[in-house]
Design a protein around this motif. Structure first.
Motif, short mmCIF file in Angstrom:
data_model
loop_
_atom_site.label_atom_id
_atom_site.label_comp_id
_atom_site.label_asym_id
_atom_site.label_seq_id
_atom_site.Cartn_x
_atom_site.Cartn_y
_atom_site.Cartn_z
N SER A 1 0.83 -1.21 0.00
CA SER A 1 0.00 0.00 0.00
C SER A 1 0.86 1.26 0.00
O SER A 1 0.52 2.25 -0.65
N ARG A 2 2.00 1.22 0.69
CA ARG A 2 2.88 2.38 0.72
C ARG A 2 3.45 2.67 -0.68
O ARG A 2 3.46 3.82 -1.13
N VAL A 3 3.88 1.61 -1.38
CA VAL A 3 4.43 1.79 -2.72
C VAL A 3 3.37 2.33 -3.68
O VAL A 3 3.61 3.28 -4.44
N LEU A 4 2.18 1.75 -3.66
CA LEU A 4 1.14 2.15 -4.60
C LEU A 4 0.60 3.54 -4.30
O LEU A 4 0.27 4.30 -5.21
N ARG A 5 0.52 3.90 -3.01
CA ARG A 5 0.09 5.26 -2.68
C ARG A 5 1.15 6.29 -3.07
O ARG A 5 0.82 7.38 -3.54
N ARG A 6 2.41 5.92 -2.90
CA ARG A 6 3.49 6.84 -3.31
C ARG A 6 3.45 7.09 -4.82
O ARG A 6 3.70 8.20 -5.28
N ARG A 7 3.12 6.06 -5.58
CA ARG A 7 3.02 6.21 -7.04
C ARG A 7 1.72 6.90 -7.47
O ARG A 7 1.56 7.23 -8.64
N GLY A 8 0.79 7.07 -6.54
CA GLY A 8 -0.50 7.66 -6.90
C GLY A 8 -1.41 6.71 -7.63
O GLY A 8 -2.33 7.14 -8.33
N GLN A 9 -1.20 5.39 -7.45
CA GLN A 9 -1.99 4.41 -8.19
C GLN A 9 -3.32 4.09 -7.54
O GLN A 9 -4.27 3.70 -8.24
N ILE A 10 -3.41 4.21 -6.22
CA ILE A 10 -4.65 3.87 -5.53
C ILE A 10 -5.08 5.02 -4.64
O ILE A 10 -4.26 5.84 -4.21
N ALA A 11 -6.39 5.08 -4.38
CA ALA A 11 -6.94 6.12 -3.51
C ALA A 11 -8.14 5.55 -2.76
O ALA A 11 -8.81 4.63 -3.24
#
Length: 236
Positions: free
Chosen positions: A183-193
């Motif tokens: 979740s940290r990686v995907l939130r940093r990339r802006g992929q999930i919200a």
């Protein structure tokens, strides 16, 4: 039975060109592939990928959708791309056949229709022709792209908990995934919200988990140098 080889008047070989669809979904953290069971020789009764020969007036992309239609709702295809061309001379025991394969991805609740069924992806599962090798190629492609693109959107529900998203990545990558790191990686990339919603409360009670969604539902390279590797013990 010997294979038939056709040539035109100039001696140029004429052969069959077909398309094959490797359609994958995730069910219970497990990859599954869409198949039908062959009703005729060769390989009677064995699972086979959807596909068949091209018509003279269609593209390969049109052909693969035609063969998928009726076996699943093609509007559920979140992503589809050309995978490879299989041209081994003996891949069809009856006649010279070249196959172009496609990788398709659908959400977990996509149902098989008609004569199709979902088959768990296992290295030891025998399939007709060289279809098992085509599935292996598709899994390798998925495992490569799921690290550096947002392609998992095509395998995930429209809304999901982080635990459900972890299941998608574990199935796609083929190894355990730490949900906090993911979740940290995907939130940093802006992929999930966050959606602002919560999952319906289950039998265990307690506060239901928040649901999330992918910020884009089309294919995008998000981190070209990323590799999501297994978490090492003691290094979480």
């Amino acid at each position: 039975m010997p294979r038939t080889i056709y040539r035109d008047q100039r001696g140029v070989a004429k052969f069959r060109h077909e398309v094959l669809a490797v359609v994958l979904r995730v069910s219970q953290a497990d990859l599954e592939v869409l198949v039908t069971d062959r009703s005729r020789e060769p390989f009677t009764g064995m699972p086979a990928l959807p596909g068949g020969p091209l018509e003279v007036d269609e593209t390969m992309e049109q052909a693969v959708l035609r063969y998928e239609d009726g076996l699943l709702d093609v509007s559920r295809l979140g992503h589809q791309e050309q995978l490879s061309t299989r041209s081994e001379p003996g891949r069809d025991p009856f006649e010279r056949t070249v196959a172009t394969t496609y990788l398709g991805l659908v959400a977990p609740d996509t149902e098989a229709e008609g004569k199709a069924r979902w088959l768990p992806v296992r290295p030891s599962t025998p399939m007709a022709f060289d279809h098992a090798q085509a599935v292996t190629e598709a899994v390798v492609r998925l495992r490569g792209k799921i690290s550096y693109t947002n392609i998992a959107y095509a395998l995930a529900p429209a809304e999901f908990t982080l635990a459900q998203l972890r299941d998608v990545y574990q199935a796609g990558l083929g190894h355990d995934v730490d949900v906090t790191n993911l979740s940290r990686v995907l939130r940093r990339r802006g992929q999930i919200a966050k959606t602002g919603h919560r999952e319906e409360s289950g039998l265990r009670g307690g506060r239901p988990p928040a649901t999330w969604t992918f910020t884009r539902h089309d294919y995008e390279v998000t981190d070209p140098f990323a590799v999501l590797r297994p978490t090492l013990r003691g290094h979480q």
